[in-house]
Design an enzyme around this catalytic site. Structure first.
Site, short mmCIF file in Angstrom:
data_model
loop_
_atom_site.label_atom_id
_atom_site.label_comp_id
_atom_site.label_asym_id
_atom_site.label_seq_id
_atom_site.Cartn_x
_atom_site.Cartn_y
_atom_site.Cartn_z
N LYS A 80 0.69 -1.25 -0.22
CA LYS A 80 0.11 -0.01 0.03
C LYS A 80 0.83 1.16 -0.09
O LYS A 80 1.92 1.20 0.38
CB LYS A 80 -0.95 0.07 1.25
CG LYS A 80 -2.07 0.85 1.10
CD LYS A 80 -3.36 0.00 0.81
CE LYS A 80 -4.54 1.10 0.86
NZ LYS A 80 -5.60 -0.05 0.59
N GLY A 180 -20.09 7.14 6.79
CA GLY A 180 -19.27 7.51 5.65
C GLY A 180 -20.01 7.01 4.32
O GLY A 180 -20.14 5.93 4.29
N VAL A 181 -20.64 8.12 3.69
CA VAL A 181 -21.13 7.68 2.43
C VAL A 181 -20.34 8.29 1.02
O VAL A 181 -21.05 9.07 0.30
CB VAL A 181 -22.75 8.19 2.33
CG1 VAL A 181 -23.59 7.06 2.67
CG2 VAL A 181 -22.85 9.47 3.17
N GLY A 182 -19.14 7.75 1.22
CA GLY A 182 -18.23 8.21 0.08
C GLY A 182 -18.50 7.31 -1.14
O GLY A 182 -19.46 6.79 -1.69
N ASN A 183 -17.26 7.02 -2.00
CA ASN A 183 -17.40 6.41 -3.21
C ASN A 183 -18.05 5.06 -3.08
O ASN A 183 -18.78 4.48 -3.82
CB ASN A 183 -15.90 6.22 -3.78
CG ASN A 183 -15.40 7.52 -4.23
OD1 ASN A 183 -16.32 8.52 -4.99
ND2 ASN A 183 -14.09 7.77 -3.98
N VAL A 184 -17.41 4.30 -2.17
CA VAL A 184 -17.95 2.82 -1.85
C VAL A 184 -19.42 2.86 -1.32
O VAL A 184 -20.39 2.43 -2.11
CB VAL A 184 -17.13 2.26 -1.22
CG1 VAL A 184 -17.72 0.56 -0.78
CG2 VAL A 184 -15.62 1.89 -1.68
N ALA A 185 -19.67 3.66 -0.52
CA ALA A 185 -20.90 3.46 0.61
C ALA A 185 -22.10 4.10 -0.15
O ALA A 185 -23.10 3.70 -0.04
CB ALA A 185 -20.59 4.25 1.90
N TYR A 186 -21.77 5.12 -0.92
CA TYR A 186 -22.98 5.62 -1.94
C TYR A 186 -23.46 4.32 -2.85
O TYR A 186 -24.64 4.28 -3.02
CB TYR A 186 -22.49 6.87 -2.70
CG TYR A 186 -23.28 7.22 -3.95
CD1 TYR A 186 -24.26 7.89 -3.53
CD2 TYR A 186 -23.26 6.72 -5.13
CE1 TYR A 186 -25.53 8.24 -4.57
CE2 TYR A 186 -24.29 7.08 -6.22
CZ TYR A 186 -25.28 8.03 -5.73
OH TYR A 186 -26.06 8.08 -6.76
#
Ligand SMILES: NC(=O)c1ccc[n+]([C@@H]2O[C@H](COP(=O)([O-])OP(=O)(O)OC[C@H]3O[C@@H](n4cnc5c(N)ncnc54)[C@H](O)[C@@H]3O)[C@@H](O)[C@H]2O)c1
Ligand SMILES: CC(C)C[C@H](N)C(=O)O
Length: 365
Positions: A80, A180-186
């Site tokens: 990473k 968290g409602v970012g890229n994945v969670a959206y």
């Protein structure tokens, strides 16, 4: 942090520190283990409180990728990168191209992709300098943004965990608290909404919250209230270590299943939630969809083939739960054993001599 002591304790292979004054690049590439293949893991761009915190994050995330790739059945090791900086202010073309040149210098030992704070456009810049990058624009024959695929995998894994906790894998009517409602969670919320789940969301980014409220009828709560809401499932989808001494006593959920990496602050927290009867879908098993998708690029990307593999995250989570019940161990231990067994088996089978590259026989005329 005593770097070498830490590396020795958790068996890290290599840490590369990259600095480029012109562009402001400050990056740490951590390669944990390449037994199964080249280390594949994303690049995170984040403002860290200290350099030590950045090193720790890179190291912890790299080890997580070793386990994620092994448990997902990929022929890849774990690594990473963290870039120290504010993704809203500190990005520039030269920075990602300088970083790309550092990756190229590793000659394939490390392959990168997106993580928190980096995008497909950033990968495209890295791609100007090196072939060892995935998640590049589909125009280059690549798989693009991994987040929707990660979300689909989390959705599948959440259903497997729900089956164990509620006797059915239907999420209809289930109350799911998404942090968290970012890229994945959206994208995860979209799947959950389509299945008739009720969503409670929080995010430090108000726009992200508003979008989930408007599109999925989610209820918004303050960031500190997400742990204690009445819900069936807690889905951590922001940063790591949110399952900890402070939050566990507040949890009402029967299932923890989300996208974030390194959800358990410490292993003792995995033991504690196991004792409480909470079904925990280990983070690196459930969130492997993105890496499964980008890894498919290494064979010539085929979206259908990749999605079939991602669907199997349901089976992988179910398998981990089965091992946990059979052996009376927490699911995070069951997942670690599954990954470690695969790495060890391959390590041993590779001890057979194979003539490749430069070695003693290369000196014969
Ligand atoms: N993107 C992928 O394909 C992928 C794959 C595997 C794992 N993950 C992991 O999933 C998590 C989310 O990834 P992402 O790509 O959606 O990142 P993202 O940056 O798009 O989303 C994270 C969201 O969390 C919010 N957030 C940050 N701190 C918060 C807090 N304290 N409380 C509430 N919200 C907070 C951010 O504002 C952001 O909207 C990360 O831990 C990432 O490492 C991502
Ligand atoms: C390779 C990437 C898609 C990595 C992703 N950010 C993960 O943590 O799995």
């Amino acid at each position: 942090m005593e770097l070498f002591k830490y590396m020795e304790t958790y068996d890290y292979e290599q840490v590369v520190v990259c600095q480029d004054k012109e562009s402001g690049l400050k990056a740490i590439i951590a390669i944990h283990d390449t037994t199964l293949g080249p280390a594949l893991g994303g690049t995170r761009m984040w403002t860290y409180e200290s350099e030590a915190a950045a090193f720790e994050d890179a190291l912890r995330l790299a080890k997580g990728m070793t386990y994620k790739n092994a448990a997902a059945g990929l022929n890849l090791g774990g690594g990473k990168t963290v870039i120290i900086g504010d993704p809203r202010k500190d990005k520039n073309e030269a920075l990602f191209r300088a970083f790309g040149r550092y990756i190229q210098g590793l000659n394939g030992r490390y392959i990168t992709a997106e993580d928190v704070g980096t995008t497909v456009a950033d990968m495209d810049l890295i791609h100007e300098e090196t072939q060892y990058v995935t998640g590049v624009s589909p125009a280059f024959g690549s798989s693009g943004n991994p987040s929707p695929v990660t979300a689909f995998g989390v959705y599948r894994g959440m259903k497997a965990a729900a089956k164990e906790a509620f006797g059915t894998d239907s999420l209809e009517g289930k109350v799911i608290a998404v942090q968290g409602v970012g890229n994945v969670a959206y994208n995860l919320c979209r799947h959950l909404h389509e299945e008739g789940a009720k969503l409670i969301v929080t995010d430090i980014n108000k726009e992200a919250v508003n979008r989930a409220v408007e599109e999925f009828g989610a209820k918004a709560v303050d960031i500190n209230d997400i742990y204690s809401v009445d819900c069936d499932i807690y889905a951590p989808c922001a940063l790591g270590a949110t399952v900890n001494d402070d939050t566990i006593p507040q949890l009402k959920a029967k299932v923890i299943a989300g996208a974030a990496n390194n959800q358990l602050k410490d292993t003792k927290h995995g033991d504690l939630i196991h004792e409480m009867g909470i079904v925990y879908a280990p983070d690196y098993v459930i969130n492997a969809g993105g890496v499964i998708n980008v890894a498919d690029e290494l064979y010539g990307y085929n979206a259908e083939r990749a999605m079939k593999k991602v669907e199997l995250i349901y089976d992988n989570v179910a398998k981990v739960i089965e091992i946990s019940k059979r052996d009376g161990i927490p699911t995070y231990v069951a997942a670690d054993r599954m990954a470690e067994e695969r790495i060890e088996t391959m390590r041993k089978s590779r001890s057979t001599f194979l003539q490749n590259g430069r070695h003693i026989l290369g000196h014969r005329r």
